[in-house]
Write a protein that holds these residues in place. Structure first.
Motif, PDB file in Angstrom:
ATOM      1  N   UNK A 138     -44.950 -18.611 -21.422  1.00  0.00           N
ATOM      2  CA  UNK A 138     -43.684 -19.120 -21.971  1.00  0.00           C
ATOM      3  C   UNK A 138     -43.505 -20.592 -21.634  1.00  0.00           C
ATOM      4  N   UNK A 139     -43.855 -20.940 -20.388  1.00  0.00           N
ATOM      5  CA  UNK A 139     -43.671 -22.328 -19.971  1.00  0.00           C
ATOM      6  C   UNK A 139     -44.598 -23.254 -20.749  1.00  0.00           C
ATOM      7  N   UNK A 140     -45.844 -22.806 -20.965  1.00  0.00           N
ATOM      8  CA  UNK A 140     -46.801 -23.642 -21.701  1.00  0.00           C
ATOM      9  C   UNK A 140     -46.334 -23.828 -23.142  1.00  0.00           C
ATOM     10  N   UNK A 141     -45.784 -22.778 -23.714  1.00  0.00           N
ATOM     11  CA  UNK A 141     -45.288 -22.891 -25.094  1.00  0.00           C
ATOM     12  C   UNK A 141     -44.054 -23.787 -25.118  1.00  0.00           C
ATOM     13  N   UNK A 142     -43.251 -23.665 -24.086  1.00  0.00           N
ATOM     14  CA  UNK A 142     -42.052 -24.502 -24.013  1.00  0.00           C
ATOM     15  C   UNK A 142     -42.431 -25.988 -23.993  1.00  0.00           C
ATOM     16  N   UNK A 143     -43.522 -26.303 -23.296  1.00  0.00           N
ATOM     17  CA  UNK A 143     -43.997 -27.693 -23.227  1.00  0.00           C
ATOM     18  C   UNK A 143     -44.239 -28.236 -24.639  1.00  0.00           C
ATOM     19  N   UNK A 144     -44.870 -27.407 -25.478  1.00  0.00           N
ATOM     20  CA  UNK A 144     -45.149 -27.823 -26.855  1.00  0.00           C
ATOM     21  C   UNK A 144     -43.835 -27.941 -27.630  1.00  0.00           C
ATOM     22  N   UNK A 179     -42.056 -31.043 -29.874  1.00  0.00           N
ATOM     23  CA  UNK A 179     -41.635 -30.899 -31.272  1.00  0.00           C
ATOM     24  C   UNK A 179     -40.152 -31.214 -31.436  1.00  0.00           C
ATOM     25  N   UNK A 180     -39.364 -30.681 -30.521  1.00  0.00           N
ATOM     26  CA  UNK A 180     -37.916 -30.884 -30.611  1.00  0.00           C
ATOM     27  C   UNK A 180     -37.573 -32.360 -30.421  1.00  0.00           C
ATOM     28  N   UNK A 181     -38.318 -33.019 -29.533  1.00  0.00           N
ATOM     29  CA  UNK A 181     -38.070 -34.445 -29.288  1.00  0.00           C
ATOM     30  C   UNK A 181     -38.342 -35.260 -30.543  1.00  0.00           C
ATOM     31  N   UNK A 182     -39.443 -34.931 -31.194  1.00  0.00           N
ATOM     32  CA  UNK A 182     -39.808 -35.684 -32.393  1.00  0.00           C
ATOM     33  C   UNK A 182     -38.749 -35.488 -33.476  1.00  0.00           C
ATOM     34  N   UNK A 183     -38.289 -34.266 -33.544  1.00  0.00           N
ATOM     35  CA  UNK A 183     -37.261 -33.954 -34.537  1.00  0.00           C
ATOM     36  C   UNK A 183     -35.970 -34.727 -34.207  1.00  0.00           C
ATOM     37  N   UNK A 184     -35.624 -34.754 -32.924  1.00  0.00           N
ATOM     38  CA  UNK A 184     -34.414 -35.461 -32.505  1.00  0.00           C
ATOM     39  C   UNK A 184     -34.532 -36.951 -32.829  1.00  0.00           C
ATOM     40  N   UNK A 185     -35.734 -37.504 -32.693  1.00  0.00           N
ATOM     41  CA  UNK A 185     -35.919 -38.932 -32.983  1.00  0.00           C
ATOM     42  C   UNK A 185     -35.786 -39.189 -34.477  1.00  0.00           C
ATOM     43  N   UNK A 186     -36.230 -38.238 -35.292  1.00  0.00           N
ATOM     44  CA  UNK A 186     -36.200 -38.448 -36.742  1.00  0.00           C
ATOM     45  C   UNK A 186     -34.790 -38.450 -37.309  1.00  0.00           C
ATOM     46  N   UNK A 193     -46.194 -38.442 -26.378  1.00  0.00           N
ATOM     47  CA  UNK A 193     -47.186 -38.036 -27.380  1.00  0.00           C
ATOM     48  C   UNK A 193     -46.541 -37.172 -28.456  1.00  0.00           C
ATOM     49  N   UNK A 194     -47.073 -37.275 -29.671  1.00  0.00           N
ATOM     50  CA  UNK A 194     -46.582 -36.434 -30.780  1.00  0.00           C
ATOM     51  C   UNK A 194     -47.489 -35.211 -30.879  1.00  0.00           C
ATOM     52  N   UNK A 195     -46.866 -34.060 -31.036  1.00  0.00           N
ATOM     53  CA  UNK A 195     -47.656 -32.832 -31.151  1.00  0.00           C
ATOM     54  C   UNK A 195     -48.184 -32.698 -32.585  1.00  0.00           C
ATOM     55  N   UNK A 196     -49.485 -32.559 -32.713  1.00  0.00           N
ATOM     56  CA  UNK A 196     -50.095 -32.457 -34.042  1.00  0.00           C
ATOM     57  C   UNK A 196     -50.275 -30.985 -34.422  1.00  0.00           C
ATOM     58  N   UNK A 233     -45.065 -32.626 -20.053  1.00  0.00           N
ATOM     59  CA  UNK A 233     -43.777 -31.937 -20.042  1.00  0.00           C
ATOM     60  C   UNK A 233     -43.937 -30.505 -19.502  1.00  0.00           C
ATOM     61  N   UNK A 234     -44.992 -30.316 -18.715  1.00  0.00           N
ATOM     62  CA  UNK A 234     -45.336 -28.972 -18.247  1.00  0.00           C
ATOM     63  C   UNK A 234     -44.345 -28.357 -17.272  1.00  0.00           C
ATOM     64  N   UNK A 235     -43.474 -29.143 -16.689  1.00  0.00           N
ATOM     65  CA  UNK A 235     -42.485 -28.555 -15.773  1.00  0.00           C
ATOM     66  C   UNK A 235     -41.075 -28.621 -16.349  1.00  0.00           C
ATOM     67  N   UNK A 236     -41.004 -28.952 -17.639  1.00  0.00           N
ATOM     68  CA  UNK A 236     -39.676 -29.113 -18.261  1.00  0.00           C
ATOM     69  C   UNK A 236     -38.920 -27.786 -18.258  1.00  0.00           C
ATOM     70  N   UNK A 237     -37.600 -27.913 -18.154  1.00  0.00           N
ATOM     71  CA  UNK A 237     -36.743 -26.720 -18.252  1.00  0.00           C
ATOM     72  C   UNK A 237     -35.674 -26.973 -19.309  1.00  0.00           C
TER      73      UNK A 237
END
Ligand code: ATP
Length: 553
Positions: A116-122, A126-133, A144-147, A248-252
């Motif tokens: 779950x944590x590894x998926x959350x990192x991804x 994605x959410x960050x990129x969306x927020x920037x757009x 980094x941008x997730x491809x 972002x591996x320790x993000x919550x």
């Protein structure tokens, strides 16, 4: 390269634990790794009727081919190695137009929590990129941008592979450790450092601001920031340097973290303790009870971990670059800065020492309890508060003496970032240093998606499941219907993950929540015991001290 800090970090697992934990107290409270793993290991998942993961992919190695959805990559060389896997640079053979190369990360997960944590990192990327757009003014995100990403089987459980853009440059801690050019004066190094600190805050600040409504990074430090274009001699040329935040591996999830009953109370502590604010040490050594009558520190732990990490990194950059040079004879201009350098030196000595004490035990798998007790006895928290207060005072005094407005404001800003009494607003950075103002109000809206076998990331389509672990029972039956439909159209990992989420939610509902109160009680008892023992030891030491003084008299 294995990062020096890596073993200090606790498991990525949110609730479940497979790897050694940082805190003994927490470790006691968790079930054995074996039991956890068996909860949802691929075999167990299979037994539950969950579809088996796809065949194992080729390991990353020079020349290895990697497929993710429509993308095909060929690994060229390793970019770095972290505690959970490797990151490789790879050529793009087919896939997104104009994309030449990517960084391929692999995180090996042994438990569902780690998965779950590894998926959350991804999902955070994605959410960050969306927020920037959706920002009106163009924001250049310095992350980094997730491809694309992919979840696959590994002998121990799962592996989450992510293809992301390559952040340029080298890690800031390598840059800082490099010897200064021969003959460089302190003053020149200071001028250059001031330019770079400005760039650092201007680049990372907006990304953290956009991140805030989504997640807390919790590991902002010079190891997880890359710097590019800073090697010039002239301070002016350093204006074009850029800084990038990675890992972002320790993000919550920031929304479930904060509040009176938020997850900050129970989740493991993350990050590199050299960049921890006092509140993280309080949590580590005492627990939430340590915040009694300390609301500012409690608030800092809930909302400002990243700001503190960024402030310490900025100060480290400023002082380390300046101190790497020898002062010249006519560097009178340096005088107001000396107390800052001295305060930093004291801070660095003490905090790096505390870090190494814990690191030594942690890396050998020893018992952290006695070390924690010793650190309580050494009054670590009070000493850290004092060291930081000295730093702030030195920064603010120096600011008063400076003629140049920008440097003055920069120093005050760093002092505020390190001040638990100040509600530092990241927009201050743009106000002082320029850059687009960001509208980053907390958005209650959540996003949903599940990782697929080779999911290609489009941030507009990407709906991120930030609250998979907050599923309510009322929603489970509704979701089950939806899943039935989804499974027919998206077989494979999507189905596996959806089933796992449901299974996990049901487990939490039925079992974990039943035990939550008991665990909380147990946790409180243990914390009380540790603090009680420390208090007892202190009283004993004080009594002994009095006895000795009396004997001497
Ligand atoms: N997008 C990227 N672009 C360039 N280099 C990267 C990128 N992502 C990671 N790296 C390199 O790989 C190293 C390890 O990556 P990362 O920190 O994400 O892994 P990790 O397993 O989470 O590490 P850690 O043990 O520090 O938590 C980094 O220090 C960096 O040198």
């Amino acid at each position: 390269m294995l990062s020096a800090q890596a073993p200090l970090r606790p498991s990525r697992g949110v609730v479940t634990l497979a790897s050694p934990r940082y805190s003994k107290i927490e470790a006691i409270l968790h079930k054995s790794p074996v039991a956890e793993r068996s909860q949802l290991s691929p075999r167990a998942a299979d037994a539950q009727g969950i579809a088996a993961p796809a065949p194992v992919d080729q390991d990353y190695a020079e020349g290895a081919e990697v497929w993710m959805g429509n993308h095909r990559f060929v690994c060229t060389h390793a970019l770095g190695r972290g505690s959970y896997g490797e990151v490789w640079r790879a050529k793009v053979i087919s896939g997104e137009k104009d994309l030449k190369e990517v960084a391929l990360k692999e995180v090996l997960c042994q438990s569902q929590g780690e998965l779950q944590q590894a998926i959350f990192e991804v999902q955070v990327l994605l959410a960050l990129e969306r927020a920037a757009q959706v920002q009106q003014e163009g924001i250049q995100l310095r992350v980094p941008r997730c491809i694309a990403y992919k979840v696959g089987a590994s002998p121990q459980g799962w592996r989450v592979r992510t293809a992301m853009t390559v952040a340029p440059g080298e890690s800031l801690d390598c840059f800082i450790r490099r010897p200064a050019p021969a003959g460089c004066s302190c003053l020149k190094a200071l001028r250059k450092a001031l330019v770079l600190v400005g760039r650092l805050l201007r680049d990372i600040g907006p990304s953290l601001q956009l991140l805030g409504p989504i997640a807390w990074h919790r590991d902002v430090n010079s190891h997880n920031i890359l710097v590019d274009g800073a090697q010039h001699d002239s301070p002016e040329l350093c204006e074009s340097a850029s800084f990038w935040l990675i890992d972002f591996g320790l993000a919550v999830d920031s929304q479930s973290w904060v509040s009176e009953t938020g997850k900050w109370r129970t989740e493991y502590i993350g990050g590199d303790s050299r960049y921890w604010p006092p509140s993280s040490w309080i949590m580590h050594l005492v627990g939430p009870e340590g915040f009694d009558r300390r609301p500012d520190l409690c608030e800092q732990y809930q909302r400002r971990l990243d700001i503190h990490g960024l402030g310490i990194t900025a100060l480290e950059l400023l002082c380390s670059m300046t101190m790497a040079c020898t002062p010249g004879h006519h560097e009178e201009e340096l005088r107001p800065w000396l107390p800052i350098l001295e305060a930093w030196k004291s801070y660095r000595e003490a905090v790096w020492h505390w870090w190494s004490v814990v690191y030594a035990v942690f890396s050998t798998g020893g018992d952290l309890g006695p070390v924690q007790q010793q650190l309580v006895e050494e009054r670590l928290i009070e000493r850290l508060l004092d060291l930081l207060s000295r730093i702030r005072m030195a920064l603010r005094r120096c600011a008063e003496e400076l003629p140049q407005d920008k440097s003055r404001k920069l120093l005050r800003m760093i002092a505020d970032m390190l001040d638990e009494g100040k509600t530092f607003d990241l927009r201050e950075i743009q106000r002082l240093l320029g850059g687009p103002m960001i509208d980053a109000k907390p958005k209650p809206k959540r996003f949903h998606t599940s990782p697929s076998n080779g999911h290609v990331c489009s941030p507009l389509k990407a709906e991120v499941a930030l609250q998979a672990n907050r599923m309510h029972s009322a929603r489970i039956s509704h979701d089950a219907e939806r899943r039935e439909k989804l499974e027919t159209s998206f077989p494979g990992h999507q189905s596996l993950l959806l089933r796992m989420q449901s299974f996990s939610a049901q487990l939490r509902e039925r079992k974990v929540q039943e035990g939550a109160t008991a665990l909380e009680l147990q946790l409180q008892q243990l914390r009380r015991k540790v603090v009680g023992q420390a208090r007892h030891r202190l009283q004993h030491l004080a009594a002994e001290h009095v006895r000795r003084s009396e004997t001497q008299q």
